[in-house]
Design a protein around this motif. Structure first.
Motif, short mmCIF file in Angstrom:
data_model
loop_
_atom_site.label_atom_id
_atom_site.label_comp_id
_atom_site.label_asym_id
_atom_site.label_seq_id
_atom_site.Cartn_x
_atom_site.Cartn_y
_atom_site.Cartn_z
N LEU A 163 0.84 -1.19 0.00
CA LEU A 163 0.00 0.00 0.00
C LEU A 163 0.87 1.25 0.00
CD1 LEU A 163 -2.98 1.17 0.49
CD2 LEU A 163 -2.16 1.49 2.82
N LEU A 164 0.56 2.19 -0.87
CA LEU A 164 1.23 3.48 -0.91
C LEU A 164 0.19 4.59 -0.79
CD1 LEU A 164 3.66 3.03 -3.95
CD2 LEU A 164 4.26 2.95 -1.53
N VAL A 165 0.50 5.60 0.00
CA VAL A 165 -0.31 6.82 0.11
C VAL A 165 0.66 7.98 -0.02
CG1 VAL A 165 -1.69 8.26 1.65
CG2 VAL A 165 -2.08 5.79 1.59
N GLY A 166 0.36 8.94 -0.90
CA GLY A 166 1.26 10.07 -1.04
C GLY A 166 0.92 10.98 -2.18
N PHE A 167 1.99 11.57 -2.74
CA PHE A 167 1.87 12.47 -3.89
C PHE A 167 2.75 11.95 -5.02
CE2 PHE A 167 0.77 15.45 -0.48
CZ PHE A 167 -0.38 16.04 -1.02
N ARG A 168 2.28 12.18 -6.24
CA ARG A 168 3.09 11.90 -7.42
C ARG A 168 2.94 13.09 -8.36
NH1 ARG A 168 0.08 10.55 -11.86
NH2 ARG A 168 -1.97 9.64 -11.59
N LYS A 169 3.94 13.28 -9.21
CA LYS A 169 3.87 14.35 -10.18
C LYS A 169 2.72 14.07 -11.15
CE LYS A 169 6.87 17.23 -13.02
NZ LYS A 169 8.26 17.39 -13.47
N LYS A 170 1.98 15.12 -11.48
CA LYS A 170 0.85 14.96 -12.39
C LYS A 170 1.34 14.45 -13.73
CE LYS A 170 -3.21 17.30 -14.14
NZ LYS A 170 -3.93 18.58 -14.21
N ALA A 171 0.81 13.31 -14.15
CA ALA A 171 1.20 12.66 -15.39
C ALA A 171 0.14 11.63 -15.74
CB ALA A 171 2.56 11.97 -15.23
N VAL A 172 0.24 11.06 -16.90
CA VAL A 172 -0.65 9.98 -17.31
C VAL A 172 -0.49 8.82 -16.33
CG1 VAL A 172 -1.15 8.31 -19.14
CG2 VAL A 172 -0.56 10.68 -19.72
N TYR A 173 -1.60 8.19 -15.94
CA TYR A 173 -1.58 7.08 -14.99
C TYR A 173 -0.73 5.92 -15.53
CZ TYR A 173 -2.99 2.88 -12.56
OH TYR A 173 -2.97 1.70 -11.88
N THR A 174 0.01 5.30 -14.61
CA THR A 174 0.72 4.07 -14.91
C THR A 174 0.55 3.12 -13.73
OG1 THR A 174 2.86 3.05 -15.43
CG2 THR A 174 2.91 5.03 -14.06
N ALA A 175 0.39 1.85 -14.00
CA ALA A 175 0.19 0.87 -12.93
C ALA A 175 1.44 0.66 -12.08
CB ALA A 175 -0.26 -0.47 -13.52
N ASP A 176 2.61 0.91 -12.67
CA ASP A 176 3.87 0.74 -11.95
C ASP A 176 4.32 2.10 -11.41
OD1 ASP A 176 6.41 0.26 -10.97
OD2 ASP A 176 7.10 -0.81 -12.76
N TYR A 177 4.23 2.28 -10.10
CA TYR A 177 4.59 3.57 -9.49
C TYR A 177 6.05 3.95 -9.74
CZ TYR A 177 6.71 0.81 -5.76
OH TYR A 177 7.49 -0.07 -5.06
N ASN A 178 6.90 3.00 -10.04
CA ASN A 178 8.31 3.29 -10.35
C ASN A 178 8.47 4.11 -11.63
OD1 ASN A 178 9.87 1.73 -8.26
ND2 ASN A 178 8.58 0.12 -9.10
N ASN A 179 7.43 4.15 -12.45
CA ASN A 179 7.50 4.87 -13.72
C ASN A 179 7.19 6.36 -13.60
OD1 ASN A 179 8.26 2.57 -15.10
ND2 ASN A 179 6.15 2.01 -15.57
N TYR A 180 6.78 6.83 -12.42
CA TYR A 180 6.56 8.26 -12.25
C TYR A 180 7.91 8.96 -12.05
CZ TYR A 180 1.64 7.17 -11.86
OH TYR A 180 0.37 6.73 -12.13
N THR A 181 8.01 10.20 -12.50
CA THR A 181 9.28 10.92 -12.39
C THR A 181 9.52 11.46 -11.00
OG1 THR A 181 8.29 12.99 -13.13
CG2 THR A 181 9.29 11.57 -14.83
N ASP A 182 8.45 11.78 -10.27
CA ASP A 182 8.56 12.32 -8.92
C ASP A 182 7.45 11.73 -8.07
OD1 ASP A 182 10.58 14.85 -9.08
OD2 ASP A 182 9.44 14.64 -10.94
N LEU A 183 7.80 11.23 -6.88
CA LEU A 183 6.83 10.56 -6.03
C LEU A 183 7.30 10.61 -4.58
CD1 LEU A 183 4.93 7.35 -6.72
CD2 LEU A 183 6.44 7.35 -4.73
#
Length: 155
Positions: free
Chosen positions: A26-46
């Motif tokens: 489980l993850l709760v937090g913020f990610r940089k606004k971007a197109v959704y991806t199922a793999d949280y590792n693919n976000y640039t900022d989190l």
């Protein structure tokens, strides 16, 4: 709702009860606004707090800064099954991120032991992610989930 780093401090808070943390990531937090991806590792900022992917009971923070490697920091503490917890990520005016479980602070890093500081101007959105990592039923319940502009510790 989104928040701009450097314009205001902001926080996301969630109240979670899990029947079996061992079966959950489980993850709760913020990610940089971007197109959704199922793999949280693919976000640039989190910036997130929750449970570890390998051992769901472990309180773990997760940080990604400027598309660098994901930094997961497992603590010595664990979640208790069936007990309500409050998870919170707070971002200060200067982008410094702080993670909390029931008001107790946990370190969150961008690389090694460098505190995660998001870049001014980044547009961040609140998120949560739950993945069943075991063969059982984690029985997750998110009773509250909210994000606000604030410099106060809301728990």
């Amino acid at each position: 709702q989104s928040f701009i780093v450097g314009k205001t401090p902001f926080s996301v808070t969630a109240r979670v009860v899990m029947g079996d943390w061992t079966d959950s990531h489980l993850l709760v937090g913020f990610r940089k606004k971007a197109v959704y991806t199922a793999d949280y590792n693919n976000y640039t900022d989190l910036a997130a707090i929750g449970s570890g992917a390998a051992a769901g009971d472990t309180i773990t923070t997760t940080g990604i800064l400027n598309n660098a490697a994901t930094v997961a920091t497992a603590s010595a503490a664990s979640f208790a099954d069936g007990v309500s917890v409050i998870l919170r990520i707070h971002v200060a005016y200067d982008g410094t991120v702080t993670a909390y479980v029931n008001g107790t602070k946990y370190p969150i890093y961008s690389v090694g032991t460098t505190t995660l500081i998001l870049d001014a101007g980044d547009e961040m959105i609140p998120f949560y992610q739950h993945v069943n990592i075991g063969s059982g039923n984690p029985a997750v319940s998110i009773g509250e989930f909210f994000a606000v502009s604030t410099d106060s510790l809301i728990i």
